[in-house]
Every structure is written in structure tokens, then in C-alpha cells.
Scaffold this active site. Sequence first.
Site, PDB file in Angstrom:
ATOM      1  N   HIS A  59       0.833  -1.213   0.000  1.00  0.00           N
ATOM      2  CA  HIS A  59       0.000   0.000   0.000  1.00  0.00           C
ATOM      3  C   HIS A  59       0.874   1.272   0.000  1.00  0.00           C
ATOM      4  O   HIS A  59       0.769   2.116  -0.888  1.00  0.00           O
ATOM      5  CB  HIS A  59      -0.923  -0.029   1.219  1.00  0.00           C
ATOM      6  N   GLU A  60       1.734   1.373   0.999  1.00  0.00           N
ATOM      7  CA  GLU A  60       2.581   2.577   1.091  1.00  0.00           C
ATOM      8  C   GLU A  60       3.553   2.633  -0.082  1.00  0.00           C
ATOM      9  O   GLU A  60       3.897   3.705  -0.561  1.00  0.00           O
ATOM     10  CB  GLU A  60       3.342   2.634   2.426  1.00  0.00           C
ATOM     11  N   GLU A  95      -4.910   7.655  -3.129  1.00  0.00           N
ATOM     12  CA  GLU A  95      -5.365   6.382  -2.589  1.00  0.00           C
ATOM     13  C   GLU A  95      -5.586   5.363  -3.710  1.00  0.00           C
ATOM     14  O   GLU A  95      -5.446   4.153  -3.497  1.00  0.00           O
ATOM     15  CB  GLU A  95      -6.648   6.615  -1.775  1.00  0.00           C
ATOM     16  N   HIS A 125       1.758   4.395  -2.798  1.00  0.00           N
ATOM     17  CA  HIS A 125       1.804   5.853  -2.580  1.00  0.00           C
ATOM     18  C   HIS A 125       3.194   6.383  -2.945  1.00  0.00           C
ATOM     19  O   HIS A 125       3.329   7.431  -3.577  1.00  0.00           O
ATOM     20  CB  HIS A 125       1.564   6.181  -1.098  1.00  0.00           C
TER      21      HIS A 125
HETATM   22 ZN    ZN Z   1      -3.292   5.164   1.785  1.00  0.00          ZN
END
Ligand code: ZN
Length: 501
Positions: free
Chosen positions: A269-270, A299, A273
Site C-alpha cells: 500500500h505505502e 489512494e 503511494h
Molecule cells: Zn493510503
Amino acid sequence: MTVVEHLEYIKEQTIRMNAYRFAQNIISWDSAAGGAPKSGIDKKSQYAGILAGESFKIMTEEKFMNSVKEAFNSLDAIDSIEDRAMVREWNRTIERMSKIPEKEYTEFVELVSKTEVIWEEAKQKSDFNMFVPYYESIFSYLKKFAEYYGYKEHPYDALIEDFEPGMTVKELDKFFGELRAEIVPLLKDIKAKQLIDNENIDFINREVSKEKQKNLGEFLLNTIRYDKEKGMVAESEHPFTNGVSFNDVRITTNYDLNNFTASFYSLAHEGGHGIYEQNQSEELEDKGLRDGASAGIHESQSRMYENMFCRSNEFWSFMYPKLNEYTNDAFLDIPLNTFLKGINHVDTSFIRVEADELTYPLHIMIRYEIEKAIMEGALDSKDLSKVWNEKMKEYLGIEPKNDAEGVLQDVHWAAGLFGYFPSYALGNAFAAQFVYYMKKDFDVSADLEKGDFSRINQWLKNKIHQFGKVYLPMELIEKATGEKFNPSYYIKYLKEKYSSI
Ligand code: ZN
């Protein structure tokens, strides 16, 4: 001053503000992930406040605001698309800021800094009634602010604008309406099917040492091509990404010895980003256009790596042997198919941040419907808990035992953040639309089966990442996919995915 001179001045001041922001980013990294001693917290807060104040002073200087206004008035005469975006963004920020009377804004900031502490206590005691008067005052400020900001159709639109420029209640009603109609019955079917299957997925909780999880995580980040030369990975209580500056985009994770998926998926997830920010064009930083087009677009990138790529069957046909290699064959006795059911297991639970991919948007829908009703004046603060529980029952089929695992669970409302939640759900839907079009351009599944993210990242860089904030989110979606935002790709994705598991 000529337009060119105004632009030069705006850029100079933006770089000065960036310097303060850089220092603030380092401070927040230091306390959340750098092991700063808690004893330093008072001075840290004081100095961080001073830095934020200095930056605010630059932005509200008459000369700066005048340059932004002058440049904005001659927007059509500016050739560079980045310069136009720089002016558009500053103009938006300054305009919104100037609409709220200073006295009311200060009162609101003071109120919110108090309520965050009281919320913590109310949540600990699970005492909803204790927090009702605070909800009331926060919401009454937000309603006033919406009137000051102005809106075309719905007062809630005025607040959503902060997080998802151009998104409106009209569009969100359509989006959540489709979700409600399709996902609520789908969830019931899946729950029933899982009950019959009764598959044992306890293997997810097998112990994997921190050392092994670290090496596995490093392999994952290399695979998805998060660039460690331009960032770093650390540990923190809650995983986050901190784009300190261009070429310095840091991420964090945390380790649970009895659930390796916590670190694995927070890194995916990160990492998503992080890759987004690492792929943005260098010149955007000096123009204040680094970061992301919106909360939802940011997101969309993290959710794409986390769920659409790294929870897919294709990816795991590549990754599964590696997982066993990095964990000393901890999962060797588990067939890949069973493993996939484990990492994609659907479970109705009370807490949003722990929700799986299918139930997550329903958690957001509840918050959206409540925020909207409050802005319409159709819902009283004292009825929040009751309405929350009814909606949980209706959409997820479960009812919270207390308000700590119900209406009091998120800090957002106590922090005065209204209009933020929709971005969390929108991110998934944006991601589904991007991936749908990516798959038209090349065989994404084949690349995932090889663990090869080079074409995926290049596509995202070309279509989305490089532009940072240059385009407004809705423009960016249309530019990247040739179509306006269309939630049906997300519904289609969820239905296909969960009917095949
Ligand atoms: Zn996030």
C-alpha cells in the site's frame, strides 16, 4: 509587474514555503518513525507551530496574494501548463481561506484541538453522550463554513472540494447507490458460500520472524519497483508515506509476528503511494504541484498495488514460491488456491481500518450518508449512534456492541474533517478504472505472473504519476482513460473477483 514577474515571485515564495514544509515533514518523520524521545514533544510542537506560522505568513503576504490574483486574471496568457496549474492551485487555496472570517477560523482550530483529546477519552469510555455536544459545535461550524465557501447544489459539495476537487453529492449518490445495490447482496452471497466452504485459513497466523518479514518486504518493494535509492523504509505504529521532498519519499510499515500479511500489505500500500510520488516530474516541486492530484487519486495508487496487483491470483503464481523461500517453507503444505482464499477472505467486522477489500466501501458509505444528512440538517448529533448502528445492520448485517467500535471509532469528525471519507472509497473506484484501461494497452496479467512491474509502472507514470497536481482529479481520469469517472468498472471488478474465489 508583468505576468512573467508575478510567476517568478510566486515560484520564489513557493520554494520558501517548501523549505518550511520540508522541515515540518522531517519533524513529523522523526517523531513517528525516527525514534524521537517522547520527552521532546512539547518543544517539538512549539517549533512545528512556529514553522507552520512562518509558512502561513508568506502565503498571506499582500504582495504574494496580489501576484496570485494578477496571474490568475491573465491565466489564458500563461503558456506553461504547470505554471497555469501553480496559479490555479494557489488561487483556490487563497480564495477558500479568505472566505472564512479569521475569528471563526481561529475558534474552530481551537475547538478541534480540544475535541481531539476529548474524543480519545469518550472512545476509551465508549461514552457517546459525552461527545454529543462537541459533535454539535463542530458540525455547526462546518455548516457555516459550507455557506461561506458557497456551492451550486449541495452544502456538502463545499467541503468535499477540499479533498476531491470537482466531486459532488450528485456524483457520489450515484456511486454509492450502485455500490449499495450491487455489493450488499454480493456480500450476503459470499458470506453464505464461505460458511458452506468452511475453509480453514488459520495458516495466515503462522509465526514468521521479523527478520524474515523484513527480507520478504524488501523483495516485494524491489518487485513493485519502489526506488529505495530515493526513499527509505522504517517502522511506525501506523504505516504511512512521507514525501519529504522530490527524490526523498519515505514509507513505513509495522510487523506482527503472527500475521505476516500486516507488513506485506502495508508495504504494498505505502509502496504504491511512494511510487506515485517518486514518478512525479522534478520541476513540479518548485511550483507546489508535487503530492498528488487529490486524496482519492493518491489512494487509487496505493490500493491498486495493494489489492488489484498484490492480492491477485496472477501475482501470487509468481510470489508464492518466493514467500516459501523467504519464510523457510512456512506455507509449503498450503495449496496456492487455499492461500488465495486466505488473503482474500471476506469478514464483516466493525472497524473500518481492519475491513477487507469488499466490505471496506460499505464502511465508507455509512459515513458518507451520515455526513450528507448532517449537512442537510436532516440528522441530529444525538441520533448519530442510533443511525450508525442501523446502517451497520442494514449493510453489513452486524451491530456494534458499543460506540467505541461504532460511531466513535474514527478521529476524523472530532478533527473537523468532513468530506474526507468519500476519497477512501473513490480511490478504489478510480484504481479499477485505471486498471481496466491499462489492460486494454497490454497484458497486465502476464506481467504480474512474471512479477514484472516495469510496464505497469511506466504506464502509470505516463498517464498519471508524472503530472502530480497539474490536472484536477476529474480531468486526470478523463485524460488517462479517455472517459469520465465511471464507477461501473469498480463494481465489475469486485463482482468478477469475488465470484471467482
Ligand atoms: Zn493510503
